[in-house]
Scaffold this motif. Structure first.
Motif, PDB file in Angstrom:
ATOM      1  N   UNK A 182       0.928  -1.284  -0.014  1.00  0.00           N
ATOM      2  CA  UNK A 182      -0.231  -0.016  -0.033  1.00  0.00           C
ATOM      3  C   UNK A 182       0.795   1.286   0.069  1.00  0.00           C
ATOM      4  N   UNK A 183       0.536   2.136  -0.927  1.00  0.00           N
ATOM      5  CA  UNK A 183       1.433   3.308  -0.837  1.00  0.00           C
ATOM      6  C   UNK A 183       0.448   4.547  -1.385  1.00  0.00           C
ATOM      7  N   UNK A 184       0.476   5.560  -0.763  1.00  0.00           N
ATOM      8  CA  UNK A 184      -0.470   6.792  -1.152  1.00  0.00           C
ATOM      9  C   UNK A 184      -1.021   7.058   0.072  1.00  0.00           C
ATOM     10  N   UNK A 185      -1.931   7.990  -0.008  1.00  0.00           N
ATOM     11  CA  UNK A 185      -3.004   8.767   1.248  1.00  0.00           C
ATOM     12  C   UNK A 185      -4.395   8.166   1.175  1.00  0.00           C
ATOM     13  N   UNK A 186      -4.934   7.873   2.140  1.00  0.00           N
ATOM     14  CA  UNK A 186      -6.142   7.272   2.311  1.00  0.00           C
ATOM     15  C   UNK A 186      -7.125   8.539   2.876  1.00  0.00           C
ATOM     16  N   UNK A 187      -8.164   9.166   2.010  1.00  0.00           N
ATOM     17  CA  UNK A 187      -8.904  10.517   2.370  1.00  0.00           C
ATOM     18  C   UNK A 187      -9.811  10.500   3.162  1.00  0.00           C
ATOM     19  N   UNK A 188     -10.054   9.054   3.843  1.00  0.00           N
ATOM     20  CA  UNK A 188     -11.108   9.125   4.632  1.00  0.00           C
ATOM     21  C   UNK A 188     -10.561   8.729   5.908  1.00  0.00           C
ATOM     22  N   UNK A 189     -11.076   9.242   7.182  1.00  0.00           N
ATOM     23  CA  UNK A 189     -10.828   9.018   8.667  1.00  0.00           C
ATOM     24  C   UNK A 189     -11.059   7.384   8.661  1.00  0.00           C
ATOM     25  N   UNK A 190     -10.269   6.705   9.430  1.00  0.00           N
ATOM     26  CA  UNK A 190     -10.229   5.230   9.674  1.00  0.00           C
ATOM     27  C   UNK A 190     -10.342   5.115  11.198  1.00  0.00           C
ATOM     28  N   UNK A 191     -11.395   4.687  11.700  1.00  0.00           N
ATOM     29  CA  UNK A 191     -11.711   4.356  13.162  1.00  0.00           C
ATOM     30  C   UNK A 191     -11.388   2.909  13.247  1.00  0.00           C
ATOM     31  N   UNK A 192     -10.433   2.563  14.106  1.00  0.00           N
ATOM     32  CA  UNK A 192     -10.001   1.448  14.729  1.00  0.00           C
ATOM     33  C   UNK A 192     -10.453   0.807  16.024  1.00  0.00           C
ATOM     34  N   UNK A 193     -11.136  -0.115  15.921  1.00  0.00           N
ATOM     35  CA  UNK A 193     -12.028  -0.642  17.056  1.00  0.00           C
ATOM     36  C   UNK A 193     -11.462  -1.873  17.509  1.00  0.00           C
ATOM     37  N   UNK A 194     -10.720  -2.004  18.869  1.00  0.00           N
ATOM     38  CA  UNK A 194     -10.261  -3.010  19.375  1.00  0.00           C
ATOM     39  C   UNK A 194     -11.217  -3.524  20.490  1.00  0.00           C
TER      40      UNK A 194
END
Length: 792
Positions: A196-208
């Motif tokens: 994976x390379x580049x920018x992810x435009x959407x906020x990512x929520x990580x849930x543990x």
């Protein structure tokens, strides 16, 4: 003959049986609530369909394989007596294993399902399964990671950097991939996903999520069931918002179960080999001990082969017995010969053919018999004194002596031989008698030896089988269908709309039904008639809006005026059917309790009667809570003297005409006698003779006299003066009068405490008019709805 008042009620009599039309009308008159409820649930269903994240179902089929194919260490053990019971797992038991929380915990950890990545969508966020730009690594022990419940947000800004925040509204912290991030649980590291390379435009929520929480969710949602009764083919089904995730869960369940069962079989085989090895060592030791016991026993008892030696002993014993019998026969022959020889003075022939074993005895016996024959021959020719005879006698004596010596010697030899043979026979007999015991003992030892040898050989064979099983373990299941998808399995829109329609009807229906079931009040003439069947109901007075006029007018076509006209008509009809001797034009207006609208009815009834150009007097007879005076004051807007009913009764100096005043209400002329001041002793005051004088006078001067009296159940005022009225308007109020208190109404009617009782229902909703049918009034102006008003 049926009276007029009974005939009036008979036209509207209703039975107690179930009335379908009435029941339906109970709900249809509230149709607007049904429409609102259906629209509300319909809108909810629409938004539910629009906002629900689709779910996908995945399924797979497997067939459980038992241990009947002869593989696995268990089969080696099953042939042993201790392990002969059937250990094949039942299908239900295997299903319980596959759906257990412990088993699902392994699935969660293998797929890392406790760590989820979500990205925001147009309406809802969606899960990034195997497409997340990075993955989370915890620098913590598994026991801590398994119990973490944590959320954080990540904005990827480049291939090496990202913004990190715990709460969505927190100030972002710029971080670098691969660097430790401190949290309340410990350190964690975010690593970019390979490729994976580049920018992810959407906020990512990580849930543990805690591992056991996810395992419990899978335990409740992964379905494992046989496709048919007693079938070993199982169907595994699971739904998830991500199709690939649903497939992976099912495939991992199958893979983990297969691996677990293989490991269990291998462990069982290894344990079987170890067990057999221990048993072989033990059996080998026992077998050596048994062999040593056999050697020692044969050595001590000086035997090699018990059976062959026993035969030899039997043969020797038989031969020995034969020898003993032969020696005894020889002895008997010798004794017989000794007896035959006699003494030395006699000569008699002896047997010479006895077959004795001693040849010398036989030779001497033959010679003796020969010489004896020769002597006998000479004796006959020469006589006893013949020298030859004498010489023969001497010779015979010598031979007889030799014979006796030889026989004696032979007897002694035979005695010695017999004793020897008998001793030998005794020894042989003891050996023969000992043979069965020796053989039994030896067989017992040899039997143990044989059993140990069989077990030893059997265990050697099973050890080889178990060793081979370790390298050739078969799986416990066969995959019939790998995980595949049914596609989207969210609720069908038609079903949801049907459910919305159902609940849209159910909620208002239930509310109306419960309200009707718990309702204890009357609402129209039908309810009143069902409660009191033997009293005439003159009519109903409608419920008025705030904007409606509260008093009838001349030439008025309002609903209020028409309802009072109906009551007036019904009253005339009833009055004509009665034969009152006095006070036929005097009418009391009363009720059970306060607030049921007596004064309102009295005023409007007086106006209605006066509108027919009749002379009408309205008396305020409720001297405890007068209402007529305040009503007139509000209409005319001026204060008047409140000298009236109580003053006339209490003060004989006051004339009747001083208490009655003429008023024009809504262009209708009526005479009024107000209640006057509230006295301290109302009941005693009403027992005055002036009361009779009053009613005698006004009944002759007026066409109608209407008296607004006090509530009958609360005070005795009305009952005290009830004899001065031929008719009584008994007022009840819709939505106010309890059905229970109408028992008082029935009691006073049954006891005839009020004359000519007639019932009126006040404040009735127009939708409940009559018997529940909303027809309105003929000729009354129709109210325009909102649409017609705007159209106009």
């Amino acid at each position: 003959m049926i009276s007029n008042e009974n005939r009036l009620d008979s036209e509207h009599a209703s039975s107690n049986h179930f009335n379908l039309k009435k029941t339906i009308g109970l709900y249809t008159k509230h149709w607007i609530w049904f429409v609102i409820s259906i629209l509300f649930f319909g809108v909810l269903a629409y938004f539910q369909i629009r906002t629900t994240i689709p779910k996908y179902g995945a399924t797979a089929k497997i067939m459980l394989l038992g241990d009947n194919d002869g593989t696995g260490g268990a089969n080696a053990l099953k042939e042993l007596s201790l392990f002969s019971e059937n250990e094949a797992a039942e299908v239900d038991d295997e299903i319980q294993v596959m759906t257990s929380r412990t088993f699902m915990k392994d699935i969660v950890k293998k797929l890392n399902l406790n760590i989820q990545y979500f990205a925001a969508g147009r309406v809802n966020e969606y899960e990034l399964y195997k497409s997340n730009p990075f993955h989370v690594n915890f620098i913590l022990s598994d026991s801590i990671v398994d119990n973490i419940d944590f959320n954080f947000y990540v904005d990827v800004i480049s291939a090496t950097e990202f913004n990190y925040r715990v709460l969505e509204d927190d100030v972002p912290q710029k971080m670098t991939f691969g660097k430790n991030i401190s949290t309340i649980y410990g350190s964690l590291v975010l690593m970019p996903r390979d490729g994976y390379q580049g920018v992810y435009t959407t906020t990512i929520r990580v849930k543990v999520t805690p591992v056991m929480t996810v395992a419990t969710f899978l335990n409740n949602n992964v379905s494992v069931s046989p496709i048919a009764k007693s079938s070993k083919v199982l169907s595994i089904y699971y739904e998830d918002n991500v199709l690939q995730k649903a497939k992976d869960v099912i495939n991992t369940v199958i893979e983990t179960y297969n691996k677990t069962t293989l490991e269990k079989k291998n462990i069982r085989s290894e344990n079987t080999v170890k067990f057999i090895e221990k048993r072989i060592d033990s059996i080998t030791y026992d077998l050596v001990n048994v062999d040593n016991n056999i050697v020692r026993y044969k050595t001590v008892n000086k035997i090699t082969d018990v059976a062959s030696e026993a035969g030899q002993f039997l043969a020797s014993s038989t031969l020995n017995e034969q020898q003993i019998d032969g020696a005894k026969t020889e002895l008997r022959k010798l004794n017989y010969m000794t007896e035959s020889l006699g003494d030395d003075s006699t000569f008699a022939p002896i047997p010479s053919n006895l077959g004795l074993g001693d040849a010398s005895i036989s030779t001497l016996s033959s010679k003796y018999n020969e010489l004896l024959r020769e002597r006998d021959s000479k004796l006959q020719s020469a006589g006893e004194r013949n020298p030859i005879v004498l010489e023969l006698n001497e010779t015979l004596k010598g031979i007889k002596s030799n014979l006796n010596n030889n026989i004696k010697n032979s007897k002694q030899a035979l005695d010695i031989q017999i004793n020897s043979l008998q001793n030998q026979s005794t020894r042989l007999s003891s050996k023969i008698y000992a043979v069965p015991g020796q053989e039994s003992k030896l067989r017992s030892i040899e039997r143990k030896q044989g059993i140990k040898e069989q077990i030893y050989l059997f265990l050697l064979e099973k050890r080889e089988e178990a060793a081979i099983t370790l390298t050739a373990t078969t799986p416990n299941l066969k995959i019939i269908d790998d995980a595949y998808s049914y596609g989207e399995v969210t609720m069908d829109g038609k079903v949801l709309y049907i459910g919305a329609l159902f609940f849209g009807f159910l909620i208002p229906f239930g509310f109306i039904y419960a309200r009707d079931l718990l309702d204890t009040k009357i609402h129209n003439r039908e309810d009143l008639h069902n409660a009191i069947k033997n009293i005439t109901i003159l009519g109903e007075v409608p419920r008025l809006a705030k904007s409606d006029k509260k008093l009838v007018e001349r030439n008025d076509r309002s609903v209020l005026s028409e309802s009072f006209r109906i009551i007036r008509t019904n009253f005339d009809f009833v009055r004509r059917g009665r034969s009152a001797e006095s006070y036929n034009n005097v009418m009391f207006v009363t009720s059970t309790i306060n607030g049921e609208g007596k004064s309102f009815f009295s005023m409007n009834m007086a106006l209605t009667l006066a509108s027919t150009n009749k002379k009408v007097l309205l008396i305020g007879g409720d001297i405890r809570n007068p209402q007529i005076f305040s009503t007139i004051r509000d209409i005319e807007g001026k204060e008047e003297s409140n000298v009236g009913f109580t003053e006339f009764i209490a003060d004989e100096s006051i004339q009747l005409n001083n208490t009655i005043s003429e008023h024009a209400v809504n262009d209708i002329k009526i005479d009024l006698m107000f209640s006057g001041k509230i006295p301290p002793n109302p009941a005693e005051l009403l027992m005055s003779d002036r009361v009779k004088e009053l009613f005698d006078t006004v009944s002759s001067d007026y066409d109608y006299v209407i008296v607004d009296t006090a509530p009958s159940m609360l005070v005795t005022d009305t009952l005290l003066i009830s004899k001065y009225a031929a008719h009584t308007f008994y007022i009840t109020r819709a939505g106010y009068t309890e059905k229970e208190i109408l028992n008082f109404t029935k009691e006073i009617h049954a006891d005839e405490k009020l004359n000519g009782m007639m019932l009126v229902v006040n404040d009735v909703d127009q939708s409940n008019f009559g018997y529940g049918a909303k027809y309105g009034y003929y000729g009354a102006p129709k109210k325009k709805g909102w649409f017609r008003k705007n159209k106009a």
